[in-house]
Motif scaffolding. Structure first.
Motif, PDB file in Angstrom:
ATOM      1  N   SER A  56     -50.292  44.825   0.727  1.00  0.00           N
ATOM      2  CA  SER A  56     -50.094  46.249   0.926  1.00  0.00           C
ATOM      3  C   SER A  56     -49.952  46.948  -0.431  1.00  0.00           C
ATOM      4  O   SER A  56     -49.759  46.311  -1.464  1.00  0.00           O
ATOM      5  N   GLN A  57     -49.986  48.277  -0.408  1.00  0.00           N
ATOM      6  CA  GLN A  57     -49.685  49.067  -1.600  1.00  0.00           C
ATOM      7  C   GLN A  57     -48.181  49.071  -1.879  1.00  0.00           C
ATOM      8  O   GLN A  57     -47.754  49.349  -2.985  1.00  0.00           O
ATOM      9  N   SER A  58     -47.406  48.788  -0.834  1.00  0.00           N
ATOM     10  CA  SER A  58     -45.941  48.879  -0.910  1.00  0.00           C
ATOM     11  C   SER A  58     -45.317  47.499  -1.051  1.00  0.00           C
ATOM     12  O   SER A  58     -44.889  46.893  -0.073  1.00  0.00           O
ATOM     13  N   ILE A  59     -45.269  47.015  -2.274  1.00  0.00           N
ATOM     14  CA  ILE A  59     -44.645  45.723  -2.579  1.00  0.00           C
ATOM     15  C   ILE A  59     -43.539  45.995  -3.598  1.00  0.00           C
ATOM     16  O   ILE A  59     -43.759  46.691  -4.590  1.00  0.00           O
ATOM     17  N   GLU A  60     -42.358  45.449  -3.339  1.00  0.00           N
ATOM     18  CA  GLU A  60     -41.247  45.645  -4.263  1.00  0.00           C
ATOM     19  C   GLU A  60     -41.539  45.013  -5.614  1.00  0.00           C
ATOM     20  O   GLU A  60     -42.295  44.051  -5.706  1.00  0.00           O
ATOM     21  N   GLU A  61     -40.900  45.570  -6.645  1.00  0.00           N
ATOM     22  CA  GLU A  61     -41.035  45.020  -7.991  1.00  0.00           C
ATOM     23  C   GLU A  61     -40.560  43.569  -7.982  1.00  0.00           C
ATOM     24  O   GLU A  61     -39.594  43.224  -7.309  1.00  0.00           O
ATOM     25  N   GLY A  62     -41.271  42.726  -8.708  1.00  0.00           N
ATOM     26  CA  GLY A  62     -40.939  41.301  -8.748  1.00  0.00           C
ATOM     27  C   GLY A  62     -41.723  40.494  -7.734  1.00  0.00           C
ATOM     28  O   GLY A  62     -41.626  39.271  -7.700  1.00  0.00           O
ATOM     29  N   GLY A  63     -42.507  41.184  -6.911  1.00  0.00           N
ATOM     30  CA  GLY A  63     -43.320  40.512  -5.904  1.00  0.00           C
ATOM     31  C   GLY A  63     -44.748  40.336  -6.375  1.00  0.00           C
ATOM     32  O   GLY A  63     -45.063  40.533  -7.553  1.00  0.00           O
ATOM     33  N   MET A  99     -38.980  36.925  -1.277  1.00  0.00           N
ATOM     34  CA  MET A  99     -38.835  38.251  -0.668  1.00  0.00           C
ATOM     35  C   MET A  99     -39.812  38.406   0.490  1.00  0.00           C
ATOM     36  O   MET A  99     -40.780  37.659   0.598  1.00  0.00           O
ATOM     37  N   ASP A 100     -39.528  39.389   1.326  1.00  0.00           N
ATOM     38  CA  ASP A 100     -40.464  39.755   2.379  1.00  0.00           C
ATOM     39  C   ASP A 100     -41.585  40.585   1.765  1.00  0.00           C
ATOM     40  O   ASP A 100     -41.327  41.443   0.904  1.00  0.00           O
TER      41      ASP A 100
END
Length: 149
Positions: A56-63, A99-100
């Motif tokens: 996705s475009q929405s991935i948390e930092e560190g992922g 992480m998810d």
């Protein structure tokens, strides 16, 4: 003969409803739909091989590397809102990144509304990672999408 067929195929794609690009385990198709007089919707459709996925475009930092759509600046058009993604999103825990993450298998469509002044080509780049359970392959694809009357 091969070059003639390739040239004819490229010309057909240029004047048709869209353009496409294949990169390993992912195929991209780029097209546009007129929504109203000067407003168009740009479609960037990714089809992913079985056993592979794109993030996705929405991935948390560190992922993992999120998908990113960047449009080249041009005074002939204006972006309306943000790039939206649609498809059957899967959310799962990724033990590598602890992480998810949100990802798409099979197919995802990234869409962006634009207002244009006249007939033109809107250009840009999609950056992504296409991954299986064993490996990830980063990629970048340039696009050019025709809009306007």
């Amino acid at each position: 003969m091969f070059h003639t067929v390739s040239w004819l195929l490229m010309m057909a794609l240029s004047f048709g409803g869209g353009d496409s690009f294949e990169d390993g385990h992912i195929r991209w198709r780029f097209s546009s739909i007129q929504k109203s007089g000067s407003e168009w919707k740009l479609l960037m459709t990714a089809t992913v091989d079985r056993g592979w996925h794109v993030y996705s475009q929405s991935i948390e930092e560190g992922g993992p590397m999120p998908t990113s759509v960047v449009f080249d600046k041009d005074a002939g058009y204006k972006l309306v809102g943000k790039t939206i993604e649609s498809g059957d999103v899967k959310k799962s825990y990724d033990s590598t990144f602890m992480m998810d993450v949100a990802l798409y298998e099979d197919k995802v469509v990234f869409s962006q509304r634009v207002k244009v002044r006249s007939k033109m080509k809107i250009t840009g780049q999609v950056s992504y990672s296409v991954c299986s359970e064993q490996t990830c392959v980063p990629g970048e694809t340039r696009f050019s999408i025709g809009v306007g009357n």
